[in-house]
Design a protein around this motif. Structure first.
Motif: not given
Length: 184
Positions: A47-55, A77-86
């Motif tokens: 995958i061509n990840f670039s400096p403008n990407d938000v993952v 920027k990298l954002i992780g979304v997880e529903i499980m609190e643990e």
């Protein structure tokens, strides 16, 4: 030990412990597995990840993939979304243990995150445990112009956009698993 190896120091793969990927027929959202270190490295090569990407990583679990990507890409920027609190708390512990300045973890339902989806350029989603109707609902929420790396039980023909296969190493199998790379 280098930073990437520190991320995976407690990683248990399929060969070591088959029960690592928990299965629960009554609560499929409790199923857990992750892309391995080798899988993330292959993903970066494909995958061509670039400096403008938000993952955005939907179902980011313990955060290993996002933290690994922060060390080997130059994305905005990298954002992780997880529903499980643990799992979310484990991701926060990981990100707080190192220098991952462009990483953010949220403990939310992805269906409450439309602005984050809209702002993202690359979306990673392991939807195997999602019922087909929820997986389709999520795909329908994603606007055009995105790259999606997706594992799903959906039929390839039901996915809009250009689709190619990418096989990545995962924790729940002793072989690579098929993901779709979709350009919407």
């Amino acid at each position: 030990m280098n930073k990437v190896d520190l991320i995976y120091q407690d990683f248990v793969n399929y060969k070591d412990k088959k029960s690592h990927s928990k299965t629960n027929k009554d609560e499929p959202h409790l199923i857990y597995g992750e892309i391995t270190k080798e899988g993330i490295e292959k993903l970066v090569n494909e995958i061509n990840f670039s400096p403008n990407d938000v993952v955005l990583d939907i179902g980011s679990g313990r955060g290993k993939g996002i933290c690994h990507l922060s060390l080997i890409t130059n994305v905005k920027k990298l954002i992780g979304v997880e529903i499980m609190e643990e799992r979310h708390n484990l991701a926060l512990s990981l990100v707080n243990s190192g220098d991952y300045g462009n990483v953010e973890f949220l403990c939310k339902d992805i269906f409450d995150c439309l602005p984050i989806i809209e702002d993202s350029t690359i979306i990673i989603a392991n939807l195997l445990a999602f019922p087909k109707d929820l997986a389709q609902k999520l795909l329908n929420m994603i606007p055009k112009g995105k790259t999606i790396i997706l594992s799903t039980t959906l039929n390839k023909n039901s996915i809009q956009g250009s689709v190619r296969e990418l096989h990545l190493s995962v924790s729940w199998l002793d072989k690579e698993f098929k993901f779709y790379v979709i350009k919407t």
